[in-house]
Design an enzyme around this catalytic site. Sequence first.
Site, PDB file in Angstrom:
ATOM      1  N   ARG A 195      59.705 -53.023 -22.218  1.00 39.48           N
ATOM      2  CA  ARG A 195      61.166 -52.996 -22.091  1.00 39.48           C
ATOM      3  C   ARG A 195      61.574 -52.778 -20.644  1.00 39.48           C
ATOM      4  O   ARG A 195      60.826 -52.213 -19.855  1.00 39.48           O
ATOM      5  CB  ARG A 195      61.781 -51.921 -22.993  1.00 39.48           C
ATOM      6  CG  ARG A 195      61.379 -50.486 -22.663  1.00 39.48           C
ATOM      7  CD  ARG A 195      62.315 -49.816 -21.672  1.00 39.48           C
ATOM      8  NE  ARG A 195      62.098 -48.371 -21.590  1.00 39.48           N
ATOM      9  CZ  ARG A 195      62.268 -47.654 -20.480  1.00 39.48           C
ATOM     10  NH1 ARG A 195      62.608 -48.222 -19.350  1.00 39.48           N
ATOM     11  NH2 ARG A 195      62.068 -46.359 -20.491  1.00 39.48           N
ATOM     12  N   GLU A 211      71.467 -45.511 -22.795  1.00 39.08           N
ATOM     13  CA  GLU A 211      71.381 -44.838 -21.486  1.00 39.08           C
ATOM     14  C   GLU A 211      71.680 -45.824 -20.355  1.00 39.08           C
ATOM     15  O   GLU A 211      72.434 -45.530 -19.440  1.00 39.08           O
ATOM     16  CB  GLU A 211      70.007 -44.201 -21.285  1.00 39.08           C
ATOM     17  CG  GLU A 211      69.892 -43.464 -19.974  1.00 39.08           C
ATOM     18  CD  GLU A 211      68.529 -42.808 -19.772  1.00 39.08           C
ATOM     19  OE1 GLU A 211      68.116 -42.685 -18.608  1.00 39.08           O
ATOM     20  OE2 GLU A 211      67.878 -42.434 -20.765  1.00 39.08           O
ATOM     21  N   ARG A 243      69.280 -52.390 -22.504  1.00 32.67           N
ATOM     22  CA  ARG A 243      67.849 -52.095 -22.583  1.00 32.67           C
ATOM     23  C   ARG A 243      67.242 -53.278 -23.316  1.00 32.67           C
ATOM     24  O   ARG A 243      67.531 -53.512 -24.482  1.00 32.67           O
ATOM     25  CB  ARG A 243      67.611 -50.785 -23.338  1.00 32.67           C
ATOM     26  CG  ARG A 243      66.171 -50.347 -23.230  1.00 32.67           C
ATOM     27  CD  ARG A 243      66.006 -48.855 -23.322  1.00 32.67           C
ATOM     28  NE  ARG A 243      66.214 -48.186 -22.049  1.00 32.67           N
ATOM     29  CZ  ARG A 243      65.974 -46.895 -21.842  1.00 32.67           C
ATOM     30  NH1 ARG A 243      65.519 -46.159 -22.813  1.00 32.67           N
ATOM     31  NH2 ARG A 243      66.185 -46.346 -20.664  1.00 32.67           N
ATOM     32  N   CYS A 266      69.232 -42.801 -14.397  1.00 31.48           N
ATOM     33  CA  CYS A 266      68.184 -41.794 -14.219  1.00 31.48           C
ATOM     34  C   CYS A 266      67.223 -42.276 -13.131  1.00 31.48           C
ATOM     35  O   CYS A 266      66.678 -43.379 -13.235  1.00 31.48           O
ATOM     36  CB  CYS A 266      67.417 -41.566 -15.525  1.00 31.48           C
ATOM     37  SG  CYS A 266      66.125 -40.319 -15.317  1.00 31.48           S
ATOM     38  N   THR A 294      64.263 -41.751 -12.514  1.00 29.25           N
ATOM     39  CA  THR A 294      62.879 -42.035 -12.922  1.00 29.25           C
ATOM     40  C   THR A 294      62.676 -43.503 -13.275  1.00 29.25           C
ATOM     41  O   THR A 294      61.560 -44.000 -13.250  1.00 29.25           O
ATOM     42  CB  THR A 294      62.456 -41.181 -14.141  1.00 29.25           C
ATOM     43  OG1 THR A 294      63.273 -41.528 -15.257  1.00 29.25           O
ATOM     44  CG2 THR A 294      62.572 -39.699 -13.858  1.00 29.25           C
ATOM     45  N   ARG A 336      59.014 -50.142 -18.877  1.00 30.38           N
ATOM     46  CA  ARG A 336      58.002 -49.374 -19.600  1.00 30.38           C
ATOM     47  C   ARG A 336      57.222 -50.350 -20.466  1.00 30.38           C
ATOM     48  O   ARG A 336      57.771 -50.937 -21.406  1.00 30.38           O
ATOM     49  CB  ARG A 336      58.663 -48.277 -20.443  1.00 30.38           C
ATOM     50  CG  ARG A 336      57.654 -47.352 -21.092  1.00 30.38           C
ATOM     51  CD  ARG A 336      58.303 -46.075 -21.641  1.00 30.38           C
ATOM     52  NE  ARG A 336      57.264 -45.242 -22.218  1.00 30.38           N
ATOM     53  CZ  ARG A 336      56.783 -45.383 -23.458  1.00 30.38           C
ATOM     54  NH1 ARG A 336      57.300 -46.269 -24.271  1.00 30.38           N
ATOM     55  NH2 ARG A 336      55.803 -44.619 -23.888  1.00 30.38           N
ATOM     56  N   ARG A 352      51.489 -40.621 -24.690  1.00 28.28           N
ATOM     57  CA  ARG A 352      52.503 -39.959 -25.533  1.00 28.28           C
ATOM     58  C   ARG A 352      52.081 -40.074 -26.985  1.00 28.28           C
ATOM     59  O   ARG A 352      51.262 -40.919 -27.340  1.00 28.28           O
ATOM     60  CB  ARG A 352      53.866 -40.657 -25.415  1.00 28.28           C
ATOM     61  CG  ARG A 352      54.483 -40.663 -24.030  1.00 28.28           C
ATOM     62  CD  ARG A 352      55.819 -41.371 -24.080  1.00 28.28           C
ATOM     63  NE  ARG A 352      56.506 -41.358 -22.796  1.00 28.28           N
ATOM     64  CZ  ARG A 352      57.766 -41.717 -22.615  1.00 28.28           C
ATOM     65  NH1 ARG A 352      58.481 -42.116 -23.634  1.00 28.28           N
ATOM     66  NH2 ARG A 352      58.331 -41.677 -21.429  1.00 28.28           N
ATOM     67  N   GLU A 363      58.186 -39.336 -26.142  1.00 28.48           N
ATOM     68  CA  GLU A 363      57.834 -38.203 -25.293  1.00 28.48           C
ATOM     69  C   GLU A 363      57.814 -36.897 -26.088  1.00 28.48           C
ATOM     70  O   GLU A 363      58.636 -36.693 -26.975  1.00 28.48           O
ATOM     71  CB  GLU A 363      58.864 -38.086 -24.166  1.00 28.48           C
ATOM     72  CG  GLU A 363      58.250 -37.615 -22.885  1.00 28.48           C
ATOM     73  CD  GLU A 363      59.160 -37.862 -21.681  1.00 28.48           C
ATOM     74  OE1 GLU A 363      58.757 -37.442 -20.592  1.00 28.48           O
ATOM     75  OE2 GLU A 363      60.242 -38.447 -21.834  1.00 28.48           O
TER      76      GLU A 363
END
Length: 349
Positions: free
Chosen positions: A116, A215, A219, A261, A263, A270, A299, A304
Amino acid sequence: MNKITTCPEFPKTCKSLLSKYLTQDVYSKLNEKKTANNFTLENAILSGVVNLDSGIGVYAGDIESYTTFNLLFDPIIEDYHGFSKEDKHTSNLNPNDLNAPNPDEEGKYILSTRIRVGRNFANIPLGPAITKEQREKIENDASNALNSLNDDLKGTYYPLDGMPENIKKQLISDHFLFKAGDRFLEAAGLNRDWPSGRGIFHNDEKTFLVWVNEEDQLRIISMQEGGDIKEVFERLTTAIKKIEEKIQFSYNDHLGYITSCPTNLGTAMRASVHIKLPNLSEDMNRFKNITDNFHLQIRGIHGEHSESVGGVYDISNKRRLGVTEVQCVQDMYDGVVELIKIEKELENK
Protein backbone atom coordinates in the site's frame (compact mmCIF):
# COMPACT_ATOMS: atom_id res chain seq x y z
CA MET A 1 -8.05 19.84 26.63
CA ASN A 2 -6.53 23.13 27.81
CA LYS A 3 -4.59 25.12 25.26
CA ILE A 4 -0.83 24.62 25.23
CA THR A 5 0.44 28.02 26.40
CA THR A 6 3.94 27.07 27.55
CA CYS A 7 6.54 24.56 26.42
CA PRO A 8 5.21 21.16 27.54
CA GLU A 9 7.19 19.31 30.18
CA PHE A 10 7.35 15.60 29.49
CA PRO A 11 7.82 13.00 32.22
CA LYS A 12 11.06 10.96 32.18
CA THR A 13 9.04 7.91 31.10
CA CYS A 14 8.01 9.62 27.84
CA LYS A 15 10.14 8.31 24.96
CA SER A 16 8.56 10.12 21.99
CA LEU A 17 10.72 11.96 19.46
CA LEU A 18 8.62 15.04 20.25
CA SER A 19 9.76 14.96 23.88
CA LYS A 20 13.36 14.51 22.69
CA TYR A 21 13.45 17.49 20.30
CA LEU A 22 10.91 20.03 21.59
CA THR A 23 13.21 22.15 23.74
CA GLN A 24 12.27 25.47 25.32
CA ASP A 25 14.36 27.20 22.64
CA VAL A 26 12.61 25.42 19.75
CA TYR A 27 9.21 26.07 21.34
CA SER A 28 9.94 29.81 21.72
CA LYS A 29 11.06 30.13 18.10
CA LEU A 30 8.06 28.27 16.64
CA ASN A 31 5.21 29.05 19.00
CA GLU A 32 3.99 32.20 17.20
CA LYS A 33 4.34 30.77 13.69
CA LYS A 34 1.53 29.39 11.53
CA THR A 35 1.18 28.11 7.98
CA ALA A 36 -1.06 29.63 5.29
CA ASN A 37 -3.76 27.18 6.45
CA ASN A 38 -3.55 28.57 10.02
CA PHE A 39 -1.88 25.40 11.24
CA THR A 40 0.09 26.12 14.44
CA LEU A 41 2.78 24.44 16.51
CA GLU A 42 0.08 23.57 19.04
CA ASN A 43 -1.87 21.71 16.34
CA ALA A 44 1.29 19.86 15.30
CA ILE A 45 2.25 18.65 18.80
CA LEU A 46 -1.13 18.16 20.48
CA SER A 47 -1.31 14.40 19.82
CA GLY A 48 2.10 13.81 21.40
CA VAL A 49 1.32 16.03 24.39
CA VAL A 50 -1.99 14.24 25.08
CA ASN A 51 -0.64 10.75 24.35
CA LEU A 52 2.59 10.40 26.29
CA ASP A 53 3.11 6.88 24.92
CA SER A 54 3.45 8.20 21.33
CA GLY A 55 6.47 7.00 19.39
CA ILE A 56 6.72 10.19 17.32
CA GLY A 57 4.14 12.67 18.68
CA VAL A 58 3.86 15.16 15.78
CA TYR A 59 1.62 15.52 12.72
CA ALA A 60 1.87 17.95 9.82
CA GLY A 61 -1.21 19.92 8.72
CA ASP A 62 0.07 20.73 5.24
CA ILE A 63 3.24 20.55 3.14
CA GLU A 64 4.24 23.96 4.57
CA SER A 65 4.36 22.52 8.13
CA TYR A 66 7.61 20.77 7.22
CA THR A 67 9.32 24.12 6.48
CA THR A 68 7.48 26.42 8.93
CA PHE A 69 8.22 24.08 11.87
CA ASN A 70 11.45 22.67 10.43
CA LEU A 71 13.36 23.21 13.71
CA LEU A 72 11.15 20.45 15.15
CA PHE A 73 10.40 18.28 12.09
CA ASP A 74 13.96 18.10 10.66
CA PRO A 75 15.61 16.42 13.69
CA ILE A 76 12.61 14.06 14.11
CA ILE A 77 12.84 13.03 10.43
CA GLU A 78 16.62 12.60 10.68
CA ASP A 79 16.29 10.51 13.84
CA TYR A 80 13.55 8.25 12.46
CA HIS A 81 14.68 7.88 8.82
CA GLY A 82 18.40 8.63 9.07
CA PHE A 83 17.72 11.29 6.43
CA SER A 84 19.17 14.79 6.74
CA LYS A 85 17.68 18.10 5.64
CA GLU A 86 20.13 18.25 2.71
CA ASP A 87 19.15 14.82 1.34
CA LYS A 88 16.97 14.30 -1.74
CA HIS A 89 14.36 11.59 -2.18
CA THR A 90 14.00 9.62 -5.44
CA SER A 91 10.90 7.74 -6.55
CA ASN A 92 10.88 4.64 -8.78
CA LEU A 93 7.58 2.88 -9.44
CA ASN A 94 8.79 0.84 -12.43
CA PRO A 95 7.90 -2.84 -11.82
CA ASN A 96 10.42 -3.93 -14.50
CA ASP A 97 13.19 -2.89 -12.09
CA LEU A 98 11.94 -5.33 -9.43
CA ASN A 99 13.51 -8.81 -9.37
CA ALA A 100 10.88 -10.90 -7.58
CA PRO A 101 9.84 -14.30 -9.00
CA ASN A 102 7.34 -15.98 -6.64
CA PRO A 103 9.45 -17.34 -3.74
CA ASP A 104 6.74 -19.78 -2.63
CA GLU A 105 5.08 -21.40 -5.66
CA GLU A 106 3.52 -24.18 -3.52
CA GLY A 107 1.87 -21.64 -1.22
CA LYS A 108 3.29 -23.36 1.84
CA TYR A 109 4.64 -20.29 3.67
CA ILE A 110 3.21 -17.03 2.27
CA LEU A 111 -0.51 -16.71 2.96
CA SER A 112 -1.00 -13.30 1.35
CA THR A 113 0.81 -10.24 -0.03
CA ARG A 114 -0.24 -6.61 0.39
CA ILE A 115 1.44 -3.41 -0.80
CA ARG A 116 0.00 0.00 0.00
CA VAL A 117 0.94 3.65 -0.40
CA GLY A 118 -0.42 6.81 1.17
CA ARG A 119 -1.17 9.78 -1.08
CA ASN A 120 -2.42 13.31 -0.42
CA PHE A 121 -3.72 15.90 -2.87
CA ALA A 122 -1.42 18.74 -3.95
CA ASN A 123 -2.51 22.24 -2.89
CA ILE A 124 -4.98 21.03 -0.25
CA PRO A 125 -4.17 20.79 3.49
CA LEU A 126 -3.47 17.38 5.04
CA GLY A 127 -6.04 15.68 7.29
CA PRO A 128 -5.18 17.52 10.54
CA ALA A 129 -5.83 20.96 8.96
CA ILE A 130 -8.46 20.20 6.33
CA THR A 131 -11.96 21.74 6.32
CA LYS A 132 -15.14 19.69 5.92
CA GLU A 133 -15.71 21.23 2.47
CA GLN A 134 -12.19 20.39 1.32
CA ARG A 135 -12.58 16.82 2.55
CA GLU A 136 -15.84 16.47 0.63
CA LYS A 137 -14.19 17.85 -2.52
CA ILE A 138 -11.45 15.23 -2.16
CA GLU A 139 -14.06 12.49 -1.81
CA ASN A 140 -15.85 13.75 -4.91
CA ASP A 141 -12.69 13.99 -7.04
CA ALA A 142 -11.34 10.67 -5.74
CA SER A 143 -14.60 8.73 -6.29
CA ASN A 144 -14.85 10.12 -9.86
CA ALA A 145 -11.27 9.05 -10.61
CA LEU A 146 -11.73 5.61 -9.03
CA ASN A 147 -15.08 4.92 -10.68
CA SER A 148 -13.46 5.60 -14.09
CA LEU A 149 -10.92 2.75 -13.65
CA ASN A 150 -11.35 -0.20 -16.01
CA ASP A 151 -10.14 -3.74 -16.74
CA ASP A 152 -9.08 -5.59 -13.57
CA LEU A 153 -9.19 -2.34 -11.55
CA LYS A 154 -12.87 -1.71 -12.33
CA GLY A 155 -14.99 -1.54 -9.19
CA THR A 156 -17.32 0.46 -6.96
CA TYR A 157 -16.98 3.36 -4.53
CA TYR A 158 -18.91 3.13 -1.22
CA PRO A 159 -19.27 6.30 0.92
CA LEU A 160 -19.18 5.62 4.68
CA ASP A 161 -21.82 8.27 5.35
CA GLY A 162 -25.24 6.64 5.13
CA MET A 163 -23.80 3.25 4.15
CA PRO A 164 -26.53 0.55 3.94
CA GLU A 165 -26.26 -2.17 6.59
CA ASN A 166 -25.82 -5.06 4.11
CA ILE A 167 -22.85 -3.33 2.42
CA LYS A 168 -21.35 -2.48 5.80
CA LYS A 169 -21.58 -6.16 6.88
CA GLN A 170 -19.96 -7.33 3.64
CA LEU A 171 -17.08 -4.82 3.92
CA ILE A 172 -16.49 -5.83 7.55
CA SER A 173 -16.37 -9.52 6.64
CA ASP A 174 -13.90 -8.70 3.83
CA HIS A 175 -11.80 -6.76 6.42
CA PHE A 176 -12.07 -3.70 4.14
CA LEU A 177 -13.98 -1.29 6.37
CA PHE A 178 -11.95 1.23 8.36
CA LYS A 179 -13.16 2.84 11.59
CA ALA A 180 -12.57 6.30 13.00
CA GLY A 181 -8.88 6.65 13.86
CA ASP A 182 -7.39 5.81 17.24
CA ARG A 183 -6.72 8.28 20.08
CA PHE A 184 -3.45 9.42 18.43
CA LEU A 185 -5.28 10.42 15.23
CA GLU A 186 -8.20 11.78 17.26
CA ALA A 187 -5.92 14.22 19.12
CA ALA A 188 -4.29 15.22 15.81
CA GLY A 189 -7.70 16.29 14.48
CA LEU A 190 -7.96 13.50 11.93
CA ASN A 191 -11.38 12.22 13.10
CA ARG A 192 -13.28 15.49 12.70
CA ASP A 193 -16.73 15.36 10.98
CA TRP A 194 -16.66 11.55 10.99
CA PRO A 195 -17.86 9.81 8.75
CA SER A 196 -18.51 12.66 6.30
CA GLY A 197 -16.24 12.64 3.24
CA ARG A 198 -14.88 9.15 3.88
CA GLY A 199 -15.32 6.04 1.78
CA ILE A 200 -13.95 2.83 0.31
CA PHE A 201 -13.39 1.69 -3.25
CA HIS A 202 -12.64 -1.87 -4.24
CA ASN A 203 -12.35 -3.63 -7.57
CA ASP A 204 -14.64 -6.53 -8.50
CA GLU A 205 -11.91 -9.13 -7.77
CA LYS A 206 -11.25 -7.59 -4.31
CA THR A 207 -7.53 -7.38 -5.04
CA PHE A 208 -7.43 -3.58 -5.16
CA LEU A 209 -8.72 -1.25 -2.48
CA VAL A 210 -8.62 2.50 -1.80
CA TRP A 211 -9.49 4.20 1.48
CA VAL A 212 -10.56 7.81 1.03
CA ASN A 213 -9.86 10.32 3.84
CA GLU A 214 -8.60 7.95 6.50
CA GLU A 215 -5.18 9.04 7.92
CA ASP A 216 -4.04 10.00 4.42
CA GLN A 217 -6.45 11.35 1.82
CA LEU A 218 -5.90 8.22 -0.27
CA ARG A 219 -4.55 4.91 0.92
CA ILE A 220 -4.06 2.81 -2.21
CA ILE A 221 -3.78 -0.94 -1.58
CA SER A 222 -3.00 -3.90 -3.86
CA MET A 223 -3.30 -7.39 -2.39
CA GLN A 224 -3.92 -11.06 -3.09
CA GLU A 225 -3.47 -14.50 -1.62
CA GLY A 226 -0.11 -16.20 -2.06
CA GLY A 227 3.40 -14.91 -2.75
CA ASP A 228 3.37 -13.32 -6.21
CA ILE A 229 4.87 -10.07 -4.91
CA LYS A 230 5.67 -8.71 -8.37
CA GLU A 231 2.08 -9.09 -9.58
CA VAL A 232 0.82 -7.19 -6.51
CA PHE A 233 3.36 -4.40 -7.17
CA GLU A 234 2.43 -4.22 -10.87
CA ARG A 235 -1.26 -3.81 -10.06
CA LEU A 236 -0.47 -1.07 -7.56
CA THR A 237 1.78 0.92 -9.92
CA THR A 238 -0.74 0.64 -12.78
CA ALA A 239 -3.48 1.98 -10.50
CA ILE A 240 -1.32 4.86 -9.22
CA LYS A 241 -0.55 5.91 -12.81
CA LYS A 242 -4.24 5.86 -13.77
CA ILE A 243 -5.29 7.88 -10.70
CA GLU A 244 -2.50 10.40 -11.39
CA GLU A 245 -4.09 11.15 -14.76
CA LYS A 246 -6.93 12.78 -12.81
CA ILE A 247 -5.35 13.87 -9.49
CA GLN A 248 -2.06 15.61 -8.69
CA PHE A 249 -0.39 14.31 -5.53
CA SER A 250 1.61 16.33 -2.99
CA TYR A 251 5.33 15.65 -3.54
CA ASN A 252 8.66 17.41 -3.24
CA ASP A 253 12.26 16.47 -4.07
CA HIS A 254 13.36 16.49 -0.43
CA LEU A 255 10.60 14.53 1.37
CA GLY A 256 9.02 12.63 -1.52
CA TYR A 257 5.27 12.00 -1.14
CA ILE A 258 3.95 14.24 1.62
CA THR A 259 2.02 12.63 4.50
CA SER A 260 0.70 13.95 7.81
CA CYS A 261 2.73 11.47 9.88
CA PRO A 262 6.48 11.96 9.30
CA THR A 263 7.08 8.19 9.48
CA ASN A 264 5.34 7.69 6.12
CA LEU A 265 7.21 10.39 4.15
CA GLY A 266 9.12 9.42 1.01
CA THR A 267 7.57 6.39 -0.63
CA ALA A 268 4.68 6.32 1.90
CA MET A 269 4.85 2.60 1.16
CA ARG A 270 4.32 -0.50 3.24
CA ALA A 271 4.99 -3.76 1.38
CA SER A 272 4.10 -6.80 3.46
CA VAL A 273 3.39 -10.52 3.52
CA HIS A 274 1.61 -12.73 6.01
CA ILE A 275 4.04 -15.62 6.34
CA LYS A 276 4.01 -18.85 8.35
CA LEU A 277 7.29 -19.46 10.21
CA PRO A 278 6.50 -21.77 13.16
CA ASN A 279 10.06 -23.11 13.52
CA LEU A 280 12.05 -19.91 13.04
CA SER A 281 9.75 -18.02 15.40
CA GLU A 282 10.88 -20.36 18.20
CA ASP A 283 14.17 -18.43 18.05
CA MET A 284 13.09 -14.77 17.98
CA ASN A 285 16.68 -13.46 18.20
CA ARG A 286 17.64 -15.23 15.00
CA PHE A 287 14.33 -14.20 13.37
CA LYS A 288 14.94 -10.57 14.29
CA ASN A 289 18.57 -10.63 13.10
CA ILE A 290 17.42 -11.71 9.64
CA THR A 291 14.68 -9.07 9.40
CA ASP A 292 17.06 -6.37 10.67
CA ASN A 293 19.59 -7.29 7.96
CA PHE A 294 16.95 -6.66 5.30
CA HIS A 295 15.49 -3.53 6.98
CA LEU A 296 12.24 -5.31 7.79
CA GLN A 297 9.73 -5.09 10.60
CA ILE A 298 7.96 -8.00 12.34
CA ARG A 299 4.35 -7.55 13.45
CA GLY A 300 1.53 -9.83 14.53
CA ILE A 301 -1.13 -10.46 11.90
CA HIS A 302 -3.51 -7.82 13.26
CA GLY A 303 -1.01 -4.97 12.81
CA GLU A 304 1.31 -3.13 15.12
CA HIS A 305 1.57 -4.32 18.77
CA SER A 306 -0.49 -7.46 18.02
CA GLU A 307 0.57 -11.05 18.68
CA SER A 308 1.30 -13.76 16.16
CA VAL A 309 -1.31 -16.49 15.65
CA GLY A 310 -0.15 -20.01 14.76
CA GLY A 311 3.38 -18.93 13.84
CA VAL A 312 2.07 -16.45 11.22
CA TYR A 313 3.70 -13.01 11.09
CA ASP A 314 3.29 -9.81 9.14
CA ILE A 315 6.69 -8.88 7.64
CA SER A 316 7.11 -5.46 6.00
CA ASN A 317 9.73 -2.92 4.87
CA LYS A 318 10.94 -0.53 7.55
CA ARG A 319 12.58 2.09 5.29
CA ARG A 320 10.41 4.63 3.45
CA LEU A 321 12.39 7.84 2.92
CA GLY A 322 15.62 8.06 0.90
CA VAL A 323 14.92 4.71 -0.81
CA THR A 324 12.78 4.09 -3.90
CA GLU A 325 9.55 2.09 -3.96
CA VAL A 326 11.35 -0.66 -5.90
CA GLN A 327 14.00 -0.85 -3.13
CA CYS A 328 11.28 -1.08 -0.45
CA VAL A 329 9.67 -4.06 -2.18
CA GLN A 330 13.05 -5.62 -3.04
CA ASP A 331 14.07 -5.41 0.66
CA MET A 332 10.88 -7.20 1.62
CA TYR A 333 11.24 -9.81 -1.13
CA ASP A 334 14.91 -10.60 -0.41
CA GLY A 335 14.17 -10.89 3.32
CA VAL A 336 11.24 -13.23 2.71
CA VAL A 337 13.39 -15.48 0.47
CA GLU A 338 15.93 -15.76 3.33
CA LEU A 339 13.21 -16.41 5.96
CA ILE A 340 11.74 -19.25 3.86
CA LYS A 341 15.21 -20.73 3.31
CA ILE A 342 15.92 -20.83 7.07
CA GLU A 343 12.42 -22.17 7.87
CA LYS A 344 13.00 -25.04 5.39
CA GLU A 345 16.38 -25.86 6.99
CA LEU A 346 14.77 -25.99 10.43
CA GLU A 347 11.99 -28.27 9.12
CA ASN A 348 14.56 -30.72 7.77
CA LYS A 349 16.20 -30.93 11.17
